[in-house]
Structure formats: structure tokens, C-alpha cells
Design a protein around this motif. Sequence first.
Motif, short mmCIF file in Angstrom:
data_model
loop_
_atom_site.label_atom_id
_atom_site.label_comp_id
_atom_site.label_asym_id
_atom_site.label_seq_id
_atom_site.Cartn_x
_atom_site.Cartn_y
_atom_site.Cartn_z
N LEU A 40 0.82 -1.21 0.00
CA LEU A 40 0.00 0.00 0.00
C LEU A 40 0.86 1.26 0.00
O LEU A 40 0.53 2.24 -0.67
N ALA A 41 1.97 1.24 0.76
CA ALA A 41 2.86 2.40 0.77
C ALA A 41 3.46 2.62 -0.60
O ALA A 41 3.58 3.77 -1.06
N ALA A 42 3.84 1.53 -1.29
CA ALA A 42 4.38 1.66 -2.64
C ALA A 42 3.31 2.14 -3.61
O ALA A 42 3.58 2.95 -4.50
N LYS A 193 16.00 3.04 4.97
CA LYS A 193 15.21 1.99 5.60
C LYS A 193 14.24 2.57 6.63
O LYS A 193 13.10 2.10 6.75
N VAL A 194 14.69 3.59 7.35
CA VAL A 194 13.78 4.25 8.30
C VAL A 194 12.62 4.91 7.56
O VAL A 194 11.47 4.85 7.98
N GLY A 195 12.93 5.53 6.41
CA GLY A 195 11.88 6.17 5.62
C GLY A 195 10.86 5.16 5.12
O GLY A 195 9.65 5.42 5.15
N ALA A 196 11.34 4.01 4.66
CA ALA A 196 10.42 2.96 4.21
C ALA A 196 9.56 2.46 5.36
O ALA A 196 8.35 2.22 5.19
N ALA A 197 10.17 2.29 6.55
CA ALA A 197 9.40 1.84 7.72
C ALA A 197 8.36 2.89 8.12
O ALA A 197 7.24 2.55 8.52
N ALA A 198 8.72 4.17 8.01
CA ALA A 198 7.78 5.24 8.36
C ALA A 198 6.59 5.27 7.40
O ALA A 198 5.45 5.46 7.82
N ARG A 199 6.85 5.06 6.11
CA ARG A 199 5.74 5.04 5.14
C ARG A 199 4.82 3.85 5.39
O ARG A 199 3.60 3.95 5.27
N GLN A 200 5.41 2.72 5.76
CA GLN A 200 4.61 1.54 6.06
C GLN A 200 3.79 1.77 7.33
O GLN A 200 2.59 1.43 7.38
N ALA A 201 4.40 2.35 8.35
CA ALA A 201 3.69 2.60 9.60
C ALA A 201 2.57 3.62 9.41
O ALA A 201 1.54 3.54 10.08
N ARG A 252 -3.45 11.49 1.04
CA ARG A 252 -3.76 12.20 -0.20
C ARG A 252 -3.59 11.29 -1.43
O ARG A 252 -4.42 11.29 -2.33
N GLN A 253 -2.53 10.51 -1.45
CA GLN A 253 -2.27 9.67 -2.62
C GLN A 253 -3.26 8.53 -2.75
O GLN A 253 -3.69 8.20 -3.86
N LEU A 254 -3.64 7.92 -1.64
CA LEU A 254 -4.63 6.84 -1.71
C LEU A 254 -5.98 7.36 -2.18
O LEU A 254 -6.72 6.66 -2.86
N ALA A 255 -6.29 8.61 -1.81
CA ALA A 255 -7.55 9.20 -2.27
C ALA A 255 -7.53 9.44 -3.78
O ALA A 255 -8.59 9.48 -4.42
#
Length: 389
Positions: A40-42, A193-201, A252-255
Motif C-alpha cells: 500500500l505504501a508503494a 530503511k527508516v523512511g520505508a518503515a515510516a511510510r509503512q507505519a 492524499r495519494q490513496l484518495a
Amino acid sequence: MSESPDSAPPPKAPTTALRQRLAELRGPSAQPHPLDARALAALAANPGCRRRALLDGAGVDKSALAEALGSPSGFGQSQFAFMRGNAFEARVKADGGKELMRLLGLDDPGRVRVPDLTAPGPQGRAARTALALREAVEAGGFTLLDHPMLVLEVAGSPAYLEPDAVVVHPDGRWTVVEIKSFPMVDASADAAKVGAAARQAAVYVLALEHVAGRTAGASVAHSVLLVCPKDFSNLPTASVVDVRKQLSVTRRQLARLARVEDIAAALPEGVTFDVAACSAAELTAAVEQVPHAYAPECLAACELAFHCRERARLAGAVEALGRSVRGELGGLTTIGEVLAAARGEAGDPDDPAVAALRRAGALRAEALSAAGSVPAARTAGPREDAVCR
């Protein structure tokens, strides 16, 4: 007393006709591939890609599809990393989450409730999680939810998400816990890696907000607890990560995502991504029926990235050079158009992008001309070997 999550309106389920159409797309014998928070983050990072939105919404196994297309992707986690991550998570949650609660500043884990979230199917688990969250707020104190199940509507279809843990605080605040196996050296971890974890969270936080909106006295923290191994040991350490920016972007992006039923309705009758029943040529033709929005960033987030990159290169699409380049070129959509504009053979001279390209082309020609005059000047003078003698 807050409204029961069982009676609260859940995300709308796909209609029977849509479920049948999605089953046809992935193949009658194929089980739907689950859509997790990482996917979903991707997806939120590239909302213009209708191909990924449809394939993820239909539950198509993109790894198997990429393999069948002849463009296998190395995207994914190795078995060793997967096992290491599971072992580290088990250590963090051992003894009723004693170590995890210590990282949250609670020294007496005996006061922490750990409810049973077992229920049949993802829908049942999501309802049981919502009920456990409500009961935790009403009871007060600390509650640890181990692998709760959340649900979020994405492009008209429900996506079931499973964070590592959620902690309910005595004040009714809910905190998402992300447990990762990459190291935190000197209280700092790899920024990517922290950025990817933050987007997932942020996806988990967004899903929790829907539950909190139906639970009196509840709120969701916009900072998550990131738990990683300390230095190069297996001892856990933690850092609080603010995900407000990632949450805003994700929402915003999911919308902006096109609805899955709209994309499926635009496909010709009989199109399917059934890996078991179709040849590589048939699958290629089916995939090409759905527009994509390839960017180099897809290589780190999508199993079909190599296939889409090859197609973008064959079409001469400027997207293959990156989103920033695509944005600067305006209405010039192919590399051929860009080169023609730079040579002055095409394009509107009043277009800022065309003017910049022509200026760049002139500077390049001037530089090459200057570089080409150097060898001529040297041959006119004495030869180097003669000077040495």
C-alpha cells in the motif's frame, strides 16, 4: 459507552459482480494475493499507476506474473532476512512483551493486558481487533495487541493490514509499533530503511484512525515506535519516529487512486492474468491493456518494475529517466521528441522546456566544437616525441 465496532459501518466490500470479475482477472484457480502495508505504501507513492492498482486490487501474484512474462524481479526479502526478522520480533515480544514495554518506559509488564485476537478469517480478526481496542480504552491501563488486524478501503476494495503491534495507553492513545531487523548503530539507522518503515507505519496509523473515529476517548499517536537491534547485537533498542508527513502524503495519494472497478470495466472482455492458463505472449498482451506509470523508484517497490522499464524504454518514454525529468519536460513525452526539440527540428519555441533544450543543445555543440579544436592545435605544433629528444 462507544459504538460497538461490530455495528459501525465497515469499509464497503466489493459487489458480487466485481468479485467475480477480479477472480476472472487473477484466474479461477489462483488464490488472491494479500495486499499488505508495504504494498500500500508503494501504491500510494505511485498513485497514477493503474496497472499496479488493478493487479493489487485483484490479488494477482505479481512475482509469479513477472516470472511468466520473462522479467523476474529480485524484489522481496530473502529467506535468511525473513527468519532473522521473525527471531528478533519473538525476542522483543517474549514474556508478554516485557522488553517492548520497557522500551515504552513501563518497568512493570505484569500490569499489561495482552488480549487474544484469534478469530476466523481476516474480517473476523478485524472485528475482534476493533472490539479489543474499544475494551482497552474503557478498561484503562496498558494493553498490548500482538499482530492485530486492521482494515482500510483502498480504491473501493478492503485491504487487511497486520502491524507488528499496537499499544493502548492509559489515556486512550494508540501507538503503532514497527519491529525491523536492520541495526540501529549509535542511535541512528539507515535513512532509506527508516523512511520505508515510516511510510509503512503511516498506513497502519491511517487504518487505526478509522477505528478510533468510532471509539469514544480514543486517539491515534502520529509518532510510531521503531524497534531495531542495537548496534550489531540482537538486543532491542527503540526510536520514536514522527510520521505526520508520511501520513499526510499517504492519505492524499490513496484518495487519488482510480477505483478498481473503473479500471476493470475499461478492459476488453476476456482479459486475464491467469499465469497457469496463459502463455507469455498472452500475458504480455493482457498486461499491456492496463496503463502503467513507470519510474526508476519502482525498481525498489514493485515486482513488475523490470517489465515496465523495458516497455518504457522501447517506447522511448521520458518517465524512464525519472519523475523529476518528466516534470521538467512538460508536453514532451518521448525521448525522440526531446532530442528533436534540442536540435531545433520540432517543438514550440515559446515553450520553456523547448527553449531550455535548445539552449542546452547549443551549449553542447559549442563545448564539442571547442573540444574538437584541441587535437588540431596540437598536431600543428611540434610533436611531443621530437621535444623529448
